[in-house]
Write a protein that holds these residues in place. Structure first.
Motif, short mmCIF file in Angstrom:
data_model
loop_
_atom_site.label_atom_id
_atom_site.label_comp_id
_atom_site.label_asym_id
_atom_site.label_seq_id
_atom_site.Cartn_x
_atom_site.Cartn_y
_atom_site.Cartn_z
N TYR A 72 24.05 -31.85 12.79
CA TYR A 72 24.63 -33.21 12.66
C TYR A 72 25.18 -33.79 13.78
O TYR A 72 25.87 -34.85 13.80
CB TYR A 72 25.98 -32.92 11.68
N ALA A 73 24.76 -33.34 14.82
CA ALA A 73 25.13 -33.81 16.11
C ALA A 73 25.15 -35.07 16.57
O ALA A 73 25.95 -35.79 16.98
CB ALA A 73 24.85 -32.77 17.41
N LEU A 74 24.10 -35.89 15.96
CA LEU A 74 23.91 -37.37 16.16
C LEU A 74 24.48 -38.06 14.96
O LEU A 74 24.17 -39.28 15.01
CB LEU A 74 22.28 -37.66 16.37
N ARG A 75 25.23 -37.60 14.22
CA ARG A 75 25.79 -38.51 13.14
C ARG A 75 27.54 -38.18 13.12
O ARG A 75 28.10 -37.32 13.62
CB ARG A 75 25.25 -38.15 11.68
N THR A 76 28.17 -39.11 12.55
CA THR A 76 29.60 -39.01 12.30
C THR A 76 30.06 -38.03 11.46
O THR A 76 30.98 -37.12 11.86
CB THR A 76 30.33 -40.35 11.95
N ASP A 77 29.48 -37.80 10.30
CA ASP A 77 29.74 -36.83 8.99
C ASP A 77 29.31 -35.46 9.73
O ASP A 77 28.11 -35.34 9.86
CB ASP A 77 29.40 -37.20 8.00
N GLN A 78 30.24 -34.30 10.10
CA GLN A 78 29.57 -33.15 10.61
C GLN A 78 30.23 -31.90 10.00
O GLN A 78 29.44 -30.90 9.92
CB GLN A 78 29.95 -33.34 12.12
N ARG A 79 31.42 -32.09 9.27
CA ARG A 79 31.95 -30.85 8.96
C ARG A 79 31.34 -30.29 7.55
O ARG A 79 31.86 -30.91 6.51
CB ARG A 79 33.56 -30.82 8.79
N ASP A 80 30.61 -29.53 7.29
CA ASP A 80 29.77 -28.92 6.31
C ASP A 80 30.41 -27.56 5.53
O ASP A 80 29.86 -26.96 4.72
CB ASP A 80 28.47 -29.21 6.03
#
Length: 362
Positions: free
Chosen positions: A125-133
């Motif tokens: 997810y490094a290149l997007r805003t939503d990251q915590r899954d």
């Protein structure tokens, strides 16, 4: 064992309903619980949506677990995890505010890593805003890697499954960028990658979007039934025609949804419904022809019949302009086996889905 692989429509459906579908629903119930715990609201929404609206992808794909013999449960676990990655990432790309091809490429590194035995996991997810899954995607990848580690003949299939995965990831990148860039990118990609002069660019793209070849290869490998020539034979048999038929049917039933969401749908590129019907019939004929050299030929023929029955039995078909006519034409061409699967699918949608869900939740 090879002798345990269904060869008739009735034995296939009996085995699927008694063993495969319940196992798939148990796996999906586990991943649904994991998805519900995702901290980020947007990632949680897309993960849950992918399971709820695309579970039939896992149900259909898991038929290939029967090729794994006594290892069929392991095959189901892998197929559900890998297909869940595919459906989840497709949702993230379809519904993303990002149009960055580098973002899409990094997300789909998860699918390549999932088909390796020991690739280190990345921060997808490094290149997007939503990251915590909450490690949802990472755990899906780990589950697939655990299966890869149990395959003794992994080196015999690794290049082939990665080849199919690369085509899949390329497609996902090209079809999700800025709208005006999608078709030019896909056309250029088609011209670079293929010598299939019998295909249109959008048919090649459709063939790249299927996971069936991967499921077939992994299941044979888990069942320790690989021969030296089988991986190449599976690639040739499944790409482009069996996989292309799979995804063209998938796009066919999703036309209204894709139009509403502004998603790219390859069926729209045909001149008219007559050409679409003609090309689907061509893919049916070619898919049948290309699986004749495979072991368990009757099983692979049943899968092709099953694709026709599964997709054309979807209630969405009846809402499409010309849907009943298309259904009748393809079923008439395919014969009684496809009709058997068609009526089973309609029965499943009407009466069984709620029953499976209740059984899973008990």
């Amino acid at each position: 064992m090879a002798s345990g692989i269904p060869k008739t429509s009735l034995t296939l459906m009996t085995t699927v309903y008694r063993r495969i579908f319940p196992a798939v629903h148990r796996e999906l119930a586990f991943w649904k619980t994991r998805a519900e715990a995702i901290p980020n609201a947007e990632l949680r929404k897309q993960a849950l949506a992918s399971i709820e609206t695309k579970r039939f992808h896992c149900l259909g794909g898991a038929v290939y677990a029967l090729l794994a013999g006594s290892k069929w449960r392991e095959a189901v676990r892998f197929i559900v995890a890998y297909q869940t990655i595919s459906d989840y990432l497709d949702n993230l790309c379809d519904r993303s505010i990002s149009l960055d091809p580098n973002d899409f490429r990094l997300l789909h590194e998860a699918m390549s890593d999932a088909l390796s035995q020991k690739n280190p996991l990345q921060f997808y997810y490094a290149l997007r805003t939503d990251q915590r899954d909450g490690d949802y995607l990472a755990d899906l990848v780990r589950t697939c890697q655990q299966t890869m580690q149990r395959i003794t003949a992994y080196t015999e299939i690794s290049e082939h499954i990665q080849q199919l995965e690369q085509l899949y990831s390329d497609l996902q990148v090209h079809k999700h960028v800025k709208e005006e860039e999608r078709v030019p990118r896909l056309v250029n990609w088609f011209e670079e990658k293929t010598d299939h002069s019998s295909l249109y660019w959008y048919e090649f793209a459709a063939a790249a979007g299927s996971t069936l070849g991967v499921f077939c290869l992994v299941s044979y490998a888990l069942g320790e039934r690989l021969t030296r020539s089988l991986p190449d034979a599976i690639i040739t048999s499944y790409f482009p025609f069996m996989q292309g038929l799979h995804i063209l049917l998938d796009y066919y039933i999703d036309q209204q949804e894709d139009e509403a969401e502004g998603d790219l749908n390859f069926c729209r590129f045909y001149a008219d419904r007559t050409e679409l019907k003609k090309r689907l019939m061509y893919f049916v004929t070619q898919a049948d022809c290309h699986v004749q050299s495979l072991p368990d030929r009757r099983f692979h023929e049943l899968v092709r019949h099953g694709l026709i029955g599964l997709y054309l039995g979807d209630p969405k078909v009846r809402t499409l302009e010309g849907g009943p006519e298309m259904t009748n034409a393809l079923l008439r061409m395919s014969g009684y086996k496809a009709r058997f699967f068609h009526w089973n699918t309609r029965f499943f949608y009407r009466f069984k889905q709620r029953g499976w869900d209740k059984r899973t939740n008990n």
